[in-house]
Write a protein that holds these residues in place. Structure first.
Motif, PDB file in Angstrom:
ATOM      1  N   THR A  77       0.869  -1.235   0.066  1.00 18.75           N
ATOM      2  CA  THR A  77      -0.102  -0.168   0.013  1.00 18.75           C
ATOM      3  C   THR A  77       0.842   1.382   0.130  1.00 18.75           C
ATOM      4  O   THR A  77       0.439   2.463  -0.234  1.00 18.75           O
ATOM      5  N   ASN A 104      -1.971   3.365  -7.142  1.00 21.98           N
ATOM      6  CA  ASN A 104      -2.264   3.508  -5.750  1.00 21.98           C
ATOM      7  C   ASN A 104      -2.629   5.030  -5.488  1.00 21.98           C
ATOM      8  O   ASN A 104      -3.438   5.448  -4.607  1.00 21.98           O
ATOM      9  N   ASN A 105      -1.936   6.148  -6.246  1.00 19.83           N
ATOM     10  CA  ASN A 105      -2.253   7.542  -6.307  1.00 19.83           C
ATOM     11  C   ASN A 105      -3.861   7.352  -6.524  1.00 19.83           C
ATOM     12  O   ASN A 105      -4.706   8.397  -5.830  1.00 19.83           O
ATOM     13  N   ALA A 108      -6.060   6.190  -3.841  1.00 17.12           N
ATOM     14  CA  ALA A 108      -6.354   7.152  -2.848  1.00 17.12           C
ATOM     15  C   ALA A 108      -6.949   8.332  -3.392  1.00 17.12           C
ATOM     16  O   ALA A 108      -7.867   8.795  -2.415  1.00 17.12           O
ATOM     17  N   ALA A 113     -10.042   6.501   1.860  1.00 17.36           N
ATOM     18  CA  ALA A 113      -9.170   5.612   2.307  1.00 17.36           C
ATOM     19  C   ALA A 113      -8.701   4.671   1.589  1.00 17.36           C
ATOM     20  O   ALA A 113      -8.393   3.289   1.828  1.00 17.36           O
ATOM     21  N   THR A 115      -6.635   2.112  -0.948  1.00 14.33           N
ATOM     22  CA  THR A 115      -5.496   1.380  -1.122  1.00 14.33           C
ATOM     23  C   THR A 115      -5.541   0.176  -1.922  1.00 14.33           C
ATOM     24  O   THR A 115      -6.457  -0.460  -2.298  1.00 14.33           O
ATOM     25  N   TRP A 132     -11.121  -0.076   0.894  1.00 11.85           N
ATOM     26  CA  TRP A 132     -11.618   1.210   1.007  1.00 11.85           C
ATOM     27  C   TRP A 132     -12.281   1.186   2.385  1.00 11.85           C
ATOM     28  O   TRP A 132     -12.857   0.371   2.628  1.00 11.85           O
TER      29      TRP A 132
END
Length: 151
Positions: A77, A104-105, A108, A113, A115, A132
């Motif tokens: 993560t 992963n950006n 997010a 939340a 990941t 999430w």
């Protein structure tokens, strides 16, 4: 003698009862609308999780050299720095880092939340997991969507 009796005030009582019944109906409708909005938001987040899983699956399939080198075996993560493979020439391993960072950006940014992880599985497969938080009637509830892919 006249038997003509008149009643007064009965229609006012009927109107008050009708207003009470109408008010209860409107309160029920407002509650139904709130539940509908909450369920639509939950469905929206789940659709994004599915889309993000397919996004990583496509990234893995597009970088077969990175798959053979083991660059996608254990993506956690933590978000690594993006090597910017658009502006620079990258190796297959750097492309995997760029994929991990961008993916992963996006997780997010699009999910509360949000990941994602990728773990190598049996027979050359990968397990892609998106996590999430959903706001439900019970409060914030952690959710996961897990998919196994074979590139």
């Amino acid at each position: 003698m006249s038997l003509n009796k008149t009643q007064t005030g009965f229609t006012l009582l009927e109107i008050l009862v009708a207003i009470v019944v109408l008010s209860l109906g409107l309160l029920g409708l407002a509650g139904l609308q709130a539940a509908t909005l909450r369920n639509n938001q939950i469905a929206y987040y789940r659709a994004i999780a599915i889309q993000q899983t397919y996004d990583m699956a496509d990234r893995i399939r597009a970088n077969q050299a990175g798959v053979k080198a083991g660059a996608y075996n254990n993506l956690n993560t933590a978000i690594p720095a993006d090597p910017d493979c658009v502006a620079n020439a990258c190796t297959a391993a750097q492309m995997a880092v760029a994929d991990h960072s961008q993916w992963n950006n996006n997780n997010a940014r699009m999910l509360p939340a949000g990941t994602g992880t990728v773990v190598s599985g049996a027979n050359g497969s990968f397990v892609v997991t998106i996590s999430w938080n959903e706001n439900t009637e019970a409060g914030s509830t952690p959710q996961q969507f897990v998919t196994r892919i074979v590139p």
